[in-house]
Design a protein around this motif. Structure first.
Motif: not given
Lengths: 278, 278, 278
Positions: A22-26, A136, A31-33, A139, A28-29
């Motif tokens: 949960t530390a990286d942007y993976f 990735f 979820k954004g998509v 995402r 969240a990316a």
């Protein structure tokens, strides 16, 4: 996407299960998509702390949680050691829930347990976004597909039927000879409890009642004690190891304040044979 | 559940506060149960990293957060060392918010601070799901009750009134002799800051103004310095320990870039006496 | 807030990015404040595990995620070493997304990349809640502002235009002499991969095709190998370090199963020069 198709395909609920941390942007990316596709989709984290590339640990967690969620939920699972290799990507439906992930067995236990699964190989050409990364797919492929399902796209439009998805060994005990039931250790949790594939309905009737006469064999060891609570006082002398019905619905091998896995010297995949004792 | 009863019972917002960690399937299973009841319920994690079975740490976190949420929010708290023992399970209302958890004091500080709490003992026979586990009341009892409250079930239908819930010591200072106020250390945070139960409105008026004349006694030590910021330059010579108003509304004992708890040799439960100095 | 103003200002989606960790009450308090303003706002955690006070790490994470979210999303970022000092607090709009945080550069890379940003200095007197803490502007200032934006308050009503927000070095390579492109290392991830500010559209055309002739200079070192996958077999002899297009859209310096940052002896801010080789 209209209300009609939403009603057919999903409830707009997507769970996420990965080994991304949960530390990286993976995460969240991803979820954004999904929210960019339809911001009404409800997102629930199952966990992102699966040990890196541990397909079995993710398969167990999915097995233990998926049926708690309402029908129509889309379970998005990305534990994908083979990203970049020619492994397939799949989406499936079983028991009224949807599943999206790599075809490496990570969805297998949930699909096998729910029975009657319909599995489709994703048409990656269509779903991969225009400038995908090589690394990735969570995402760039799986999140868009999960969003489409949650927004109502019918499963059969995602790709082509797949009859032979990769499976792990079955997540339930199977009948052996002499009335035995043969299972395996599905998972060892952080406390060393060994979750077996033995469920109440795969046990001999004599082992289900209030005074069960259960005998479990694991390697050279035999366990005859079934506790109702971890701290229950029992007369067992099985080296402190006892059986207990765990909260995921499986029989577990446990040890009060100690690791049953260490005491037994066993791990995931180990065979466990249940029988009723005389 | 109709709109009318929803209006009465809740806003459809449930917060979750546990010691389950986030790596296992436990929290997700609870969320699945709640969303299966009503997928419109909004879920917010407070934290799942309460140290295992640390009832006081959870009680403090609930105290520090519950009132930020809108009225009607249901706060679900599962830190439950006594699961399996005959401890009671309760639901309560105070200050317009709802609370669900074991009756071991974990809800106590929030209930005591809000005042006027109504507490009900849960009718477990009714709420426990048909095949509950002996070890996972979070999923099998507390989550269904929280979902029912969030979906509008009136509190008084959950069980029977309970007049003597388990309480921890009060979360606010009480008046002592000679104008003193007697409090305790409620919590030591990860930086060693000691959160006391002393609030602005339980201080002598002379200690509230711009130039407070505050004296705190903790064991053999006396603290006379009140800083406005952590890095503020002050003339204090109390071994580096000073008092500061913390963001949860309590007076804290702190030390710039060091642990006040270690420096003072104190922990939760320690008595703190505030008085105005001449 | 009516539907009209909601349509103007936001979609009711707020992401949270902080260095608060997830064990304490801080994040939940911010969420409570936002939901108390409008419980229809959807909250998404980006991460709360930014290393304490690491403005650049947060700036990179925001850069890598913000554009995945739909237009109208409010990105709330609280990594704020200067809380209590006279640093400004700002809100901004760029590329159709909104941003709220301290004016220390943490929003800068996202704003610079999206271009055309409108930045406003927050009118703190107006937004700070009545009894704010000296140490928790996340809850007392930034969360209320993010909620207001998400609920539809127009950006220009939050404060006064600010023409010179604090910026970090640019998050994209700039043209140098002789056709070179000059970038920096924006971020070193947990695996030691070095994310540079070099993007596909800031590379010389000869370095973009299927057989790129790319040369990267980092300090005394030169890298000539561009891999498509981490495990790709290449003939490179650059001490195991190769370039690869990362999933955030930037060229990364990587090393298979080793830390490129350690191998190169570099860190964030290091200059990287890209050119096409003969």
């Amino acid at each position: 996407v209209g209300d009609a198709s939403r009603g057919r395909g999903g409830t707009g609920l997507v769970t996420l299960l990965t080994d991304f941390g949960t530390a990286d942007y993976f995460v969240a990316a991803m979820k954004g998509v999904i929210l960019a596709r339809d911001r009404g989709i409800v997102l629930v984290d199952v966990t992102h702390e699966i040990p890196p590339q541990d397909v079995r640990a993710a398969a167990f967690t999915l097995l233990a949680t998926h049926a708690e969620f309402p029908r129509g939920t889309v379970h998005l699972v990305v534990v994908d050691p083979g990203v970049g290799s020619p492994r397939l990507a799949i989406a499936a439906e079983a028991g009224g829930r949807f599943f999206v992930g790599p075809d490496n067995g990570v969805l297998g236990w949930a699909l096998q347990r729910a029975k009657g699964a319909r599995v489709f190989r994703l048409d990656e050409e269509r779903w991969l976004r225009s400038a995908p990364s090589a690394t990735f797919h969570g995402r760039d492929l799986f999140a868009p597909v999960a969003a489409a399902l949650a927004a109502g796209t019918p499963l059969e439009r995602l790709g082509t039927p797949l009859s032979d998805p990769v499976l792990l060994e079955p997540p339930f005990a199977i009948a052996g000879e002499h009335g035995d039931w043969i299972g395996t250790i599905l998972h060892v949790d952080r406390f060393g409890n060994c979750v077996t594939s033995i469920t109440r309905d795969t046990l001999p009737p004599s082992a289900r009642g209030p005074q069960p006469r259960l005998r479990l064999r694991v390697g050279e060891r035999e366990i005859r004690t079934l506790r109702r609570y971890f701290a229950e006082e029992t007369a067992g002398s099985d080296g402190g190891v006892f059986a207990i019905w765990g909260s995921a619905g499986f029989l577990e091998l446990a040890c009060f304040r100690a690791s049953a896995a260490a005491r037994l010297g066993v791990g995931p995949g180990e065979r466990v044979v249940a029988s009723s004792r005389p």
